[in-house]
Design a protein around this motif. Structure first.
Motif, PDB file in Angstrom:
ATOM      1  N   PHE A 152       0.821  -1.220   0.000  1.00  0.00           N
ATOM      2  CA  PHE A 152       0.000   0.000   0.000  1.00  0.00           C
ATOM      3  C   PHE A 152       0.851   1.265   0.000  1.00  0.00           C
ATOM      4  O   PHE A 152       0.325   2.366   0.135  1.00  0.00           O
ATOM      5  CB  PHE A 152      -0.926   0.014   1.217  1.00  0.00           C
ATOM      6  CG  PHE A 152      -2.076  -0.961   1.121  1.00  0.00           C
ATOM      7  CD1 PHE A 152      -3.295  -0.572   0.607  1.00  0.00           C
ATOM      8  CD2 PHE A 152      -1.907  -2.276   1.526  1.00  0.00           C
ATOM      9  CE1 PHE A 152      -4.351  -1.469   0.515  1.00  0.00           C
ATOM     10  CE2 PHE A 152      -2.955  -3.184   1.448  1.00  0.00           C
ATOM     11  CZ  PHE A 152      -4.179  -2.785   0.924  1.00  0.00           C
ATOM     12  N   GLU A 153       2.153   1.122  -0.184  1.00  0.00           N
ATOM     13  CA  GLU A 153       3.059   2.272  -0.067  1.00  0.00           C
ATOM     14  C   GLU A 153       2.720   3.404  -1.025  1.00  0.00           C
ATOM     15  O   GLU A 153       2.884   4.591  -0.686  1.00  0.00           O
ATOM     16  CB  GLU A 153       4.514   1.832  -0.309  1.00  0.00           C
ATOM     17  CG  GLU A 153       5.041   0.818   0.684  1.00  0.00           C
ATOM     18  CD  GLU A 153       4.761  -0.621   0.275  1.00  0.00           C
ATOM     19  OE1 GLU A 153       5.282  -1.528   0.927  1.00  0.00           O
ATOM     20  OE2 GLU A 153       4.006  -0.816  -0.715  1.00  0.00           O
ATOM     21  N   ASN A 154       2.244   3.075  -2.211  1.00  0.00           N
ATOM     22  CA  ASN A 154       1.985   4.100  -3.228  1.00  0.00           C
ATOM     23  C   ASN A 154       0.510   4.472  -3.344  1.00  0.00           C
ATOM     24  O   ASN A 154       0.126   5.201  -4.271  1.00  0.00           O
ATOM     25  CB  ASN A 154       2.522   3.627  -4.581  1.00  0.00           C
ATOM     26  CG  ASN A 154       4.035   3.485  -4.571  1.00  0.00           C
ATOM     27  OD1 ASN A 154       4.740   4.341  -4.028  1.00  0.00           O
ATOM     28  ND2 ASN A 154       4.543   2.408  -5.156  1.00  0.00           N
ATOM     29  N   ARG A 155      -0.294   4.002  -2.400  1.00  0.00           N
ATOM     30  CA  ARG A 155      -1.701   4.415  -2.358  1.00  0.00           C
ATOM     31  C   ARG A 155      -1.811   5.777  -1.672  1.00  0.00           C
ATOM     32  O   ARG A 155      -0.866   6.236  -1.020  1.00  0.00           O
ATOM     33  CB  ARG A 155      -2.528   3.388  -1.585  1.00  0.00           C
ATOM     34  CG  ARG A 155      -2.517   1.984  -2.193  1.00  0.00           C
ATOM     35  CD  ARG A 155      -3.330   1.901  -3.461  1.00  0.00           C
ATOM     36  NE  ARG A 155      -3.404   0.531  -3.936  1.00  0.00           N
ATOM     37  CZ  ARG A 155      -4.357  -0.326  -3.590  1.00  0.00           C
ATOM     38  NH1 ARG A 155      -5.316   0.056  -2.752  1.00  0.00           N
ATOM     39  NH2 ARG A 155      -4.371  -1.553  -4.065  1.00  0.00           N
ATOM     40  N   PHE A 156      -2.995   6.392  -1.791  1.00  0.00           N
ATOM     41  CA  PHE A 156      -3.247   7.666  -1.139  1.00  0.00           C
ATOM     42  C   PHE A 156      -4.220   7.447   0.022  1.00  0.00           C
ATOM     43  O   PHE A 156      -4.966   6.453   0.033  1.00  0.00           O
ATOM     44  CB  PHE A 156      -3.804   8.676  -2.132  1.00  0.00           C
ATOM     45  CG  PHE A 156      -2.783   9.149  -3.141  1.00  0.00           C
ATOM     46  CD1 PHE A 156      -1.992  10.266  -2.875  1.00  0.00           C
ATOM     47  CD2 PHE A 156      -2.595   8.460  -4.340  1.00  0.00           C
ATOM     48  CE1 PHE A 156      -1.041  10.698  -3.788  1.00  0.00           C
ATOM     49  CE2 PHE A 156      -1.639   8.882  -5.254  1.00  0.00           C
ATOM     50  CZ  PHE A 156      -0.854  10.000  -4.982  1.00  0.00           C
ATOM     51  N   PRO A 157      -4.226   8.340   1.020  1.00  0.00           N
ATOM     52  CA  PRO A 157      -5.052   8.130   2.208  1.00  0.00           C
ATOM     53  C   PRO A 157      -6.515   7.811   1.918  1.00  0.00           C
ATOM     54  O   PRO A 157      -7.111   6.963   2.602  1.00  0.00           O
ATOM     55  CB  PRO A 157      -4.903   9.452   2.972  1.00  0.00           C
ATOM     56  CG  PRO A 157      -3.519   9.915   2.617  1.00  0.00           C
ATOM     57  CD  PRO A 157      -3.356   9.530   1.168  1.00  0.00           C
ATOM     58  N   HIS A 158      -7.116   8.462   0.906  1.00  0.00           N
ATOM     59  CA  HIS A 158      -8.534   8.231   0.646  1.00  0.00           C
ATOM     60  C   HIS A 158      -8.810   6.812   0.145  1.00  0.00           C
ATOM     61  O   HIS A 158      -9.965   6.376   0.125  1.00  0.00           O
ATOM     62  CB  HIS A 158      -9.077   9.250  -0.363  1.00  0.00           C
ATOM     63  CG  HIS A 158      -8.587   9.043  -1.767  1.00  0.00           C
ATOM     64  ND1 HIS A 158      -7.433   9.614  -2.244  1.00  0.00           N
ATOM     65  CD2 HIS A 158      -9.115   8.312  -2.790  1.00  0.00           C
ATOM     66  CE1 HIS A 158      -7.251   9.250  -3.508  1.00  0.00           C
ATOM     67  NE2 HIS A 158      -8.261   8.465  -3.865  1.00  0.00           N
ATOM     68  N   GLU A 159      -7.767   6.094  -0.230  1.00  0.00           N
ATOM     69  CA  GLU A 159      -7.932   4.714  -0.694  1.00  0.00           C
ATOM     70  C   GLU A 159      -7.856   3.710   0.447  1.00  0.00           C
ATOM     71  O   GLU A 159      -8.020   2.512   0.222  1.00  0.00           O
ATOM     72  CB  GLU A 159      -6.845   4.393  -1.724  1.00  0.00           C
ATOM     73  CG  GLU A 159      -6.897   5.269  -2.972  1.00  0.00           C
ATOM     74  CD  GLU A 159      -5.796   4.920  -3.959  1.00  0.00           C
ATOM     75  OE1 GLU A 159      -6.048   4.092  -4.854  1.00  0.00           O
ATOM     76  OE2 GLU A 159      -4.686   5.480  -3.820  1.00  0.00           O
ATOM     77  N   LEU A 160      -7.623   4.175   1.668  1.00  0.00           N
ATOM     78  CA  LEU A 160      -7.474   3.299   2.825  1.00  0.00           C
ATOM     79  C   LEU A 160      -8.643   3.482   3.795  1.00  0.00           C
ATOM     80  O   LEU A 160      -9.229   4.566   3.883  1.00  0.00           O
ATOM     81  CB  LEU A 160      -6.167   3.606   3.569  1.00  0.00           C
ATOM     82  CG  LEU A 160      -4.897   2.899   3.087  1.00  0.00           C
ATOM     83  CD1 LEU A 160      -4.583   3.236   1.640  1.00  0.00           C
ATOM     84  CD2 LEU A 160      -3.713   3.263   3.985  1.00  0.00           C
ATOM     85  N   SER A 161      -8.948   2.427   4.530  1.00  0.00           N
ATOM     86  CA  SER A 161      -9.970   2.508   5.569  1.00  0.00           C
ATOM     87  C   SER A 161      -9.438   3.306   6.757  1.00  0.00           C
ATOM     88  O   SER A 161      -8.237   3.607   6.852  1.00  0.00           O
ATOM     89  CB  SER A 161     -10.362   1.103   6.031  1.00  0.00           C
ATOM     90  OG  SER A 161      -9.266   0.503   6.727  1.00  0.00           O
ATOM     91  N   GLY A 162     -10.337   3.626   7.696  1.00  0.00           N
ATOM     92  CA  GLY A 162      -9.927   4.369   8.877  1.00  0.00           C
ATOM     93  C   GLY A 162      -8.865   3.645   9.692  1.00  0.00           C
ATOM     94  O   GLY A 162      -7.903   4.253  10.167  1.00  0.00           O
ATOM     95  N   GLY A 163      -9.038   2.328   9.847  1.00  0.00           N
ATOM     96  CA  GLY A 163      -8.064   1.550  10.600  1.00  0.00           C
ATOM     97  C   GLY A 163      -6.711   1.511   9.915  1.00  0.00           C
ATOM     98  O   GLY A 163      -5.661   1.582  10.565  1.00  0.00           O
ATOM     99  N   MET A 164      -6.714   1.399   8.597  1.00  0.00           N
ATOM    100  CA  MET A 164      -5.458   1.390   7.845  1.00  0.00           C
ATOM    101  C   MET A 164      -4.760   2.743   7.948  1.00  0.00           C
ATOM    102  O   MET A 164      -3.533   2.816   8.090  1.00  0.00           O
ATOM    103  CB  MET A 164      -5.736   1.017   6.388  1.00  0.00           C
ATOM    104  CG  MET A 164      -6.263  -0.395   6.210  1.00  0.00           C
ATOM    105  SD  MET A 164      -6.939  -0.685   4.549  1.00  0.00           S
ATOM    106  CE  MET A 164      -5.434  -0.912   3.600  1.00  0.00           C
ATOM    107  N   GLN A 165      -5.539   3.815   7.895  1.00  0.00           N
ATOM    108  CA  GLN A 165      -4.945   5.147   8.035  1.00  0.00           C
ATOM    109  C   GLN A 165      -4.303   5.320   9.409  1.00  0.00           C
ATOM    110  O   GLN A 165      -3.230   5.921   9.539  1.00  0.00           O
ATOM    111  CB  GLN A 165      -6.007   6.226   7.814  1.00  0.00           C
ATOM    112  CG  GLN A 165      -6.486   6.339   6.382  1.00  0.00           C
ATOM    113  CD  GLN A 165      -7.450   7.503   6.188  1.00  0.00           C
ATOM    114  OE1 GLN A 165      -7.383   8.502   6.892  1.00  0.00           O
ATOM    115  NE2 GLN A 165      -8.357   7.360   5.234  1.00  0.00           N
ATOM    116  N   GLN A 166      -4.943   4.776  10.441  1.00  0.00           N
ATOM    117  CA  GLN A 166      -4.363   4.917  11.778  1.00  0.00           C
ATOM    118  C   GLN A 166      -3.090   4.092  11.922  1.00  0.00           C
ATOM    119  O   GLN A 166      -2.165   4.488  12.637  1.00  0.00           O
ATOM    120  CB  GLN A 166      -5.394   4.502  12.835  1.00  0.00           C
ATOM    121  CG  GLN A 166      -5.056   4.967  14.245  1.00  0.00           C
ATOM    122  CD  GLN A 166      -5.096   6.470  14.407  1.00  0.00           C
ATOM    123  OE1 GLN A 166      -4.737   7.234  13.521  1.00  0.00           O
ATOM    124  NE2 GLN A 166      -5.518   6.936  15.573  1.00  0.00           N
TER     125      GLN A 166
END
Length: 291
Positions: A152-166
């Motif tokens: 997920f290194e090259n993904r952007f925050p909006h592409e991740l769930s809340g838990g993944m962002q944390q």
């Protein structure tokens, strides 16, 4: 630690490997009679009153208490983001006088920059510190893999769930290898299942690095499952009501809730809050044992 986490940490380098086997991975924090009063015009709010607490190097301490008891204020005093009205905070023998930079902070919200990739969000911490250490990118990727974000290194925050962002926020707080980690309700906005997994992941990360951790939470269960000691705060003005020592084996994982020491500690802390009127049990029915 899981096999994936072990492989991920293998790329972090020799320094991290040494820290994983040493209980001295953190730095001592001494809170010496810290009080805090907020003033606005003629109005005063006495948030904290004479807090005395020493957190040993490499120790995981959780603070639990009702809303408004000064938990987050205490964390900000430790970070140097707020000055105490009286008393002082000492980290590693150095009195905190202004923002203390040799630590990592995780707040309730991840606060990621939407226009930066996940990897670049993690590395922002090192850019702001003007660090160009060789291996930082590998370390960032290794830590991301350790929390289940490999690929997920090259993904952007909006592409991740809340838990993944944390999880990204936690990695960002660890990338510069601080000896102290401050966490203010980091899982408070997550659903129950994600919160449980994040707790397990955090324990694995802590066991691999032995940072000194000050963890703020409203959850009695979470505090007991994570900490070496739980500091129970009174309603405002916040004081230390009791410190509960825990000697449960690690890793605690999902099995920790079955430990008799867990059940006893949760019951003890719950009874404190019942006695202070923070919790109200029904007149009939089973005794409340968890928050």
């Amino acid at each position: 630690m899981t096999a994936n986490a072990q492989r991920a940490f293998s790329v972090v380098g020799r320094e991290a490997a040494e820290a994983a086997s040493a209980p001295e991975g953190g730095t001592e924090i001494a809170i010496d009679g810290a009080s805090k009063t907020f003033r606005r015009g003629r109005m005063e709010t006495h948030a904290l009153d004479g807090v005395e607490l020493t957190i040993g190097a490499g120790e995981f301490v959780a603070i639990v208490g009702p809303s408004g008891c000064g938990k987050s204020t205490l964390m900000r005093l430790v970070a140097g983001l707020l000055p105490p009205s009286s008393g002082r905070v000492v980290i590693g023998g150095e009195t905190v006088d202004g923002p203390y930079t040799n630590l990592g902070i995780v707040f309730q919200k991840p606060i990621l920059l939407e226009w930066r990739t996940i990897l670049k969000n993690v590395l922002l911490q090192t850019e702001m510190r003007h660090r160009k250490d060789p291996g930082l990118v590998d370390r960032a990727k290794g830590l991301l893999a350790a929390v289940g974000l490999e690929g997920f290194e090259n993904r952007f925050p909006h592409e991740l769930s809340g838990g993944m962002q944390q999880r990204v926020a936690i990695v960002r707080a660890l990338i510069h290898e601080p000896p102290v980690l401050l966490m203010d309700e980091p899982f408070g906005a997550l659903d129950a299942l994600t919160r449980e997994q994040m707790r397990i992941d955090l324990e694995e990360l802590w066991l691999a690095s032995r940072k000194t951790v000050l963890f703020i939470t409203h959850s009695i269960d979470e505090a007991v499952l994570l900490a070496d000691r739980v500091v129970v705060m009174s309603p405002r003005p916040g004081k230390i009501e009791r410190i509960v020592d825990l000697d449960m084996p690690r890793p605690r994982g999902l099995e920790g809730r079955k430990d008799p020491d867990f059940i006893a500690a949760v019951e003890s802390i719950t009874q404190i809050f019942l006695a202070r009127g923070v919790l109200h049990g029904g007149r009939k029915g089973p005794k409340l044992v968890s928050a």
